[in-house]
Design a protein around this motif. Sequence first.
Motif, PDB file in Angstrom:
ATOM      1  N   LEU A 235       0.811  -1.222   0.000  1.00 42.29           N
ATOM      2  CA  LEU A 235       0.000   0.000   0.000  1.00 42.29           C
ATOM      3  C   LEU A 235       0.841   1.268   0.000  1.00 42.29           C
ATOM      4  CD1 LEU A 235      -2.902  -0.942   2.400  1.00 42.29           C
ATOM      5  CD2 LEU A 235      -3.141  -0.086   0.080  1.00 42.29           C
ATOM      6  N   ARG A 236       1.988   1.239   0.682  1.00 37.88           N
ATOM      7  CA  ARG A 236       2.834   2.438   0.790  1.00 37.88           C
ATOM      8  C   ARG A 236       3.979   2.418  -0.211  1.00 37.88           C
ATOM      9  NH1 ARG A 236       2.083   0.270   5.356  1.00 37.88           N
ATOM     10  NH2 ARG A 236       0.440   1.003   6.712  1.00 37.88           N
ATOM     11  N   GLY A 237       3.897   1.537  -1.215  1.00 36.13           N
ATOM     12  CA  GLY A 237       4.936   1.476  -2.245  1.00 36.13           C
ATOM     13  C   GLY A 237       6.097   0.556  -1.911  1.00 36.13           C
ATOM     14  N   GLU A 238       6.021  -0.165  -0.790  1.00 35.28           N
ATOM     15  CA  GLU A 238       7.117  -1.063  -0.391  1.00 35.28           C
ATOM     16  C   GLU A 238       7.084  -2.339  -1.238  1.00 35.28           C
ATOM     17  OE1 GLU A 238       3.683  -2.045   2.456  1.00 35.28           O
ATOM     18  OE2 GLU A 238       4.498  -0.285   1.473  1.00 35.28           O
TER      19      GLU A 238
END
Length: 163
Positions: A18-21
């Motif tokens: 979700l946070r680009g990880e």
Amino acid sequence: MLLMNEKIKASEVALTGLRGEDLGIVGREEALAMAREAKVDLVCTSLLSSPPPCKLVARGAAKQTDAQEKKAERIQGGAVKTKELRLTAHIEEHDYETKLRQAEKLLTSGHAVQLTVKLAGAKEGERAKALIDRMLKELAPHGTRETGIQVSGKQAAVKVNPA
């Protein structure tokens, strides 16, 4: 085309959180389970690589961004066709509503609309202007006017571009 959730058929996906990880290469079922658990969508970003890159996206956000991208492509896609809707200054309410629905439909499908009000006499100019003003107010969410209201001789007209 947008592939989401169960429509993704690859056995493994390169998953982004979700946070680009980067979550690495994960099995399809595991990725779907993660999406369900977080109450988000699993979206495939490209079909050209193997395994296909997928990311977890907030529910509904992927469809919304896809719709915005399609709208931008359509706007850049070339000349917008102008469709003319003809009315009279003495239009009845039912007919007005029908013309309004037609204009909304044309604007949402990406066409510009030329609203033309035919005038029977010189005294109808103000009434035609009021009719066009009313229609423009109701069409505001769907389009913006390109020209001012032009009253000339036997007609009053205005061009409305899609929003």
